[in-house]
Design a protein around this motif. Structure first.
Motif, mmCIF file in Angstrom:
data_model
loop_
_atom_site.group_PDB
_atom_site.id
_atom_site.type_symbol
_atom_site.label_atom_id
_atom_site.label_comp_id
_atom_site.label_asym_id
_atom_site.label_seq_id
_atom_site.Cartn_x
_atom_site.Cartn_y
_atom_site.Cartn_z
ATOM 1 N N GLU A 250 -59.016 -1.021 -53.702
ATOM 2 C CA GLU A 250 -60.060 -0.084 -53.647
ATOM 3 C C GLU A 250 -60.597 0.015 -55.024
ATOM 4 O OE1 GLU A 250 -59.747 3.039 -50.364
ATOM 5 O OE2 GLU A 250 -58.117 3.154 -51.418
ATOM 6 N N ARG A 251 -61.814 0.388 -55.507
ATOM 7 C CA ARG A 251 -62.268 0.402 -56.465
ATOM 8 C C ARG A 251 -61.424 1.521 -57.191
ATOM 9 N NH1 ARG A 251 -66.358 3.488 -53.511
ATOM 10 N NH2 ARG A 251 -66.795 5.508 -54.175
ATOM 11 N N ASP A 252 -61.689 1.445 -58.761
ATOM 12 C CA ASP A 252 -61.027 2.058 -59.778
ATOM 13 C C ASP A 252 -60.946 3.659 -59.563
ATOM 14 O OD1 ASP A 252 -60.677 -0.575 -60.435
ATOM 15 O OD2 ASP A 252 -61.305 -0.037 -62.690
ATOM 16 N N GLU B 34 -63.197 -8.001 -59.971
ATOM 17 C CA GLU B 34 -63.750 -6.642 -60.101
ATOM 18 C C GLU B 34 -64.239 -6.442 -58.309
ATOM 19 O OE1 GLU B 34 -65.109 -3.544 -61.680
ATOM 20 O OE2 GLU B 34 -63.303 -4.441 -62.821
ATOM 21 N N THR B 35 -63.820 -5.194 -57.882
ATOM 22 C CA THR B 35 -64.147 -5.012 -56.706
ATOM 23 C C THR B 35 -64.747 -3.770 -56.436
ATOM 24 O OG1 THR B 35 -62.970 -4.718 -54.365
ATOM 25 C CG2 THR B 35 -61.681 -3.943 -56.196
ATOM 26 N N ASP B 36 -65.522 -3.713 -55.500
ATOM 27 C CA ASP B 36 -66.424 -2.503 -55.084
ATOM 28 C C ASP B 36 -65.613 -1.555 -54.120
ATOM 29 O OD1 ASP B 36 -66.942 -3.427 -52.818
ATOM 30 O OD2 ASP B 36 -69.098 -3.219 -52.923
ATOM 31 N N GLY B 37 -64.702 -2.165 -53.660
ATOM 32 C CA GLY B 37 -63.778 -1.324 -52.317
ATOM 33 C C GLY B 37 -64.501 -1.151 -51.294
ATOM 34 N N PHE C 49 -68.028 -2.983 -61.370
ATOM 35 C CA PHE C 49 -68.411 -2.002 -60.468
ATOM 36 C C PHE C 49 -68.605 -0.666 -60.626
ATOM 37 C CE2 PHE C 49 -67.755 -5.849 -57.375
ATOM 38 C CZ PHE C 49 -69.271 -5.704 -56.861
ATOM 39 N N VAL C 50 -69.444 0.136 -60.254
ATOM 40 C CA VAL C 50 -69.515 1.542 -60.668
ATOM 41 C C VAL C 50 -69.350 1.964 -59.183
ATOM 42 C CG1 VAL C 50 -70.772 3.555 -61.195
ATOM 43 C CG2 VAL C 50 -71.097 1.594 -62.595
ATOM 44 N N ARG C 51 -69.691 1.611 -58.178
ATOM 45 C CA ARG C 51 -69.474 1.937 -56.828
ATOM 46 C C ARG C 51 -70.211 1.039 -55.788
ATOM 47 N NH1 ARG C 51 -73.234 5.333 -59.348
ATOM 48 N NH2 ARG C 51 -75.348 5.242 -58.411
ATOM 49 N N PRO C 52 -70.178 1.017 -54.687
ATOM 50 C CA PRO C 52 -70.708 -0.154 -53.960
ATOM 51 C C PRO C 52 -72.103 -0.039 -54.013
ATOM 52 C CG PRO C 52 -69.280 1.336 -52.462
ATOM 53 C CD PRO C 52 -69.355 1.971 -53.832
ATOM 54 N N GLY C 53 -72.482 -1.307 -54.155
ATOM 55 C CA GLY C 53 -73.916 -1.401 -54.664
ATOM 56 C C GLY C 53 -74.562 -1.244 -56.117
ATOM 57 N N VAL C 54 -73.677 -1.057 -56.983
ATOM 58 C CA VAL C 54 -74.153 -0.659 -58.223
ATOM 59 C C VAL C 54 -73.097 -1.298 -59.259
ATOM 60 C CG1 VAL C 54 -74.598 1.089 -60.069
ATOM 61 C CG2 VAL C 54 -75.242 1.401 -57.626
ATOM 62 N N GLN D 297 -54.602 1.150 -62.507
ATOM 63 C CA GLN D 297 -54.097 2.444 -61.518
ATOM 64 C C GLN D 297 -53.547 2.023 -60.354
ATOM 65 O OE1 GLN D 297 -56.976 0.484 -62.326
ATOM 66 N NE2 GLN D 297 -57.660 0.085 -60.348
ATOM 67 N N GLU D 298 -52.652 3.061 -59.907
ATOM 68 C CA GLU D 298 -52.019 2.952 -58.637
ATOM 69 C C GLU D 298 -52.394 4.204 -57.699
ATOM 70 O OE1 GLU D 298 -47.653 4.031 -56.407
ATOM 71 O OE2 GLU D 298 -47.628 3.437 -58.654
ATOM 72 N N PRO D 299 -53.343 3.621 -56.584
ATOM 73 C CA PRO D 299 -53.927 4.692 -55.814
ATOM 74 C C PRO D 299 -52.983 5.646 -55.241
ATOM 75 C CG PRO D 299 -53.871 2.862 -54.822
ATOM 76 C CD PRO D 299 -53.542 2.539 -55.950
ATOM 77 N N LEU D 300 -53.447 6.929 -54.962
ATOM 78 C CA LEU D 300 -52.372 7.942 -53.998
ATOM 79 C C LEU D 300 -52.683 7.029 -52.477
ATOM 80 C CD1 LEU D 300 -53.979 11.287 -54.755
ATOM 81 C CD2 LEU D 300 -51.708 10.343 -55.150
ATOM 82 N N PRO D 301 -51.560 7.494 -51.663
ATOM 83 C CA PRO D 301 -51.608 7.070 -50.289
ATOM 84 C C PRO D 301 -52.935 7.659 -49.733
ATOM 85 C CG PRO D 301 -49.375 7.956 -50.949
ATOM 86 C CD PRO D 301 -50.614 8.133 -52.262
#
Length: 389
Positions: free
Chosen positions: A61-63, A201-204, A264-269, A385-389
């Motif tokens: 997923e994105r950051d 880089e990924t937008d998630g 990437f800031v968010r999907p599409g941006v 970063q490690e994301p939450l479940p």
């Protein structure tokens, strides 16, 4: 990250003359990968890959998703950093203590002395462990990428770090991904390509982007075509569309990681940092080319990508030719954005406003980490970063 070729990757500065690299010494004394790690082919030790089969699709997923913690690594080796070590340790401690205001930080240190030093300099809010040995501080590139399946399931995938194409010692760094996954008690597998977390880089939301110079490179993936690399990146990241930009080979240790110039800031941006108009060096041309390509691109959902322009600083405090004056090598944390500032008050403030608008509701904290940036990398490069479940 330092440059073994004596050149570096400035974004807003003209390159100065070539200088000896702190990392050139390591290559000369023959410190390389741990036994069994790959130097650029496809013979990786494979674990069970949880993105195959009938289960839910896993995705990097994105950051800016909620984090469980940020992972970092303590710089401890004078053989790597020389006289810069103390200053770089101070910058890493500052970054860690700042992030710890927002979320937990795990700092990996290779021995008892380093643990004591890191605890003293970082403060009690940062957890320091000697359970995961590392060679250097670039956790973005040596840690696994973490994936979620949308149902509370997580796993971790190692990208087979090989010292950015065998340019630097990585005996311990090559094993860091599996060790981090074990510490977090997550299922672990290895990708079928060699890369680094900063190279993609990924937008998630189905779209990733990268420089060809970093991944489509014989020092990492000698036996793979661009199409094969693309297919494997998409599989690992749980994405559908890959946007390639050419990048620059052989001018810095990473072969031009995208996370210094385009994010990437968010999907599409996306954000892209551009240099002053009078610069015409290879890095300036690369940044403008990334801006042009991304401005024409569409993502996995068919959206025309919106590109937010960020102007790099006109002046910086450092005279080091390896200095990376990137506002975009920032780290998003729970409730905040940790970014660099360079003493150019007008451009620093403009970057702060742009980041605040891109991440509403988050506090933007700008740090003077010039010692770290003189090593060829920045805040994003030193964190994962490690994301939450």
């Amino acid at each position: 990250m330092s440059d073994p070729y004596g050149d570096s990757r400035p974004i807003g500065r003209r390159p100065l003359g070539a200088v000896p690299s702190r990392r050139g010494v390591l290559g000369a004394i023959g410190l390389g990968a741990a036994p069994g790690t790959s130097g650029g082919g496809r013979a990786f030790a494979q674990g069970a890959d949880s993105c195959t089969g009938s289960g839910p699709r896993r995705r990097v997923e994105r950051d800016d998703v909620p984090h469980a913690r940020t992972w970092m690594s303590w710089p401890s080796r004078k053989s790597v950093w020389g006289r810069q070590l103390a200053g770089v340790q101070g910058d890493i401690a500052l970054i860690a203590a700042t992030i710890a205001r927002f979320e937990p930080v795990i700092m990996c240190a290779p021995d008892d002395y380093s643990v004591r030093q890191a605890r003293r300099m970082c403060g009690p809010a940062v957890t320091v462990t000697d359970e995961i040995a590392t060679d250097d501080l670039w956790m973005r590139d040596i840690a696994p990428v973490f994936r979620r399946d949308g149902r509370g399931g997580r796993d971790a995938v190692g990208l087979n770090f090989n010292g950015w194409g065998k340019k630097q010692t990585h005996r311990y760094d090559a094993e860091a991904a599996s060790c981090v996954a074990a510490w977090a008690r997550l299922p672990f597998s290895r990708a079928d390509f060699v890369g680094e977390g900063g190279s993609v880089e990924t937008d998630g939301d189905g779209t990733v982007m990268a420089t060809e110079s970093s991944l489509v490179n014989k020092n990492r993936n000698r036996q793979m075509s661009r199409d094969e690399i693309e297919a494997e990146v998409l599989r690992v990241y749980g994405a559908d569309t890959m946007i390639w930009v050419p990048g620059i080979k052989g001018k810095d240790i990473t072969d031009d990681h995208i996370d210094v110039t385009s994010r990437f800031v968010r999907p599409g941006v996306v954000m892209v940092q551009l240099p002053p108009a009078d610069r015409e060096d290879v890095w300036a041309r690369d940044a403008r080319e990334q801006f042009a390509i991304l401005s024409r691109a569409t993502d996995a959902r068919g959206r025309r990508i919106q590109v937010i322009r960020v102007d790099g600083p006109d002046t910086v405090r450092s005279r080091d030719p390896k200095f990376v004056d990137s506002y975009l090598n920032f780290h998003v944390v729970n409730g905040g954005v940790i970014a660099a500032q360079f003493g150019d008050h007008a451009r620093d403030e403009a970057a702060r406003r742009t980041l605040s608008a891109a991440y509403p509701g988050r506090e933007v904290v700008q740090l003077d980490v010039d010692r770290l940036m003189s090593g060829g990398g920045g805040i994003h490069c030193s964190t994962m970063q490690e994301p939450l479940p």
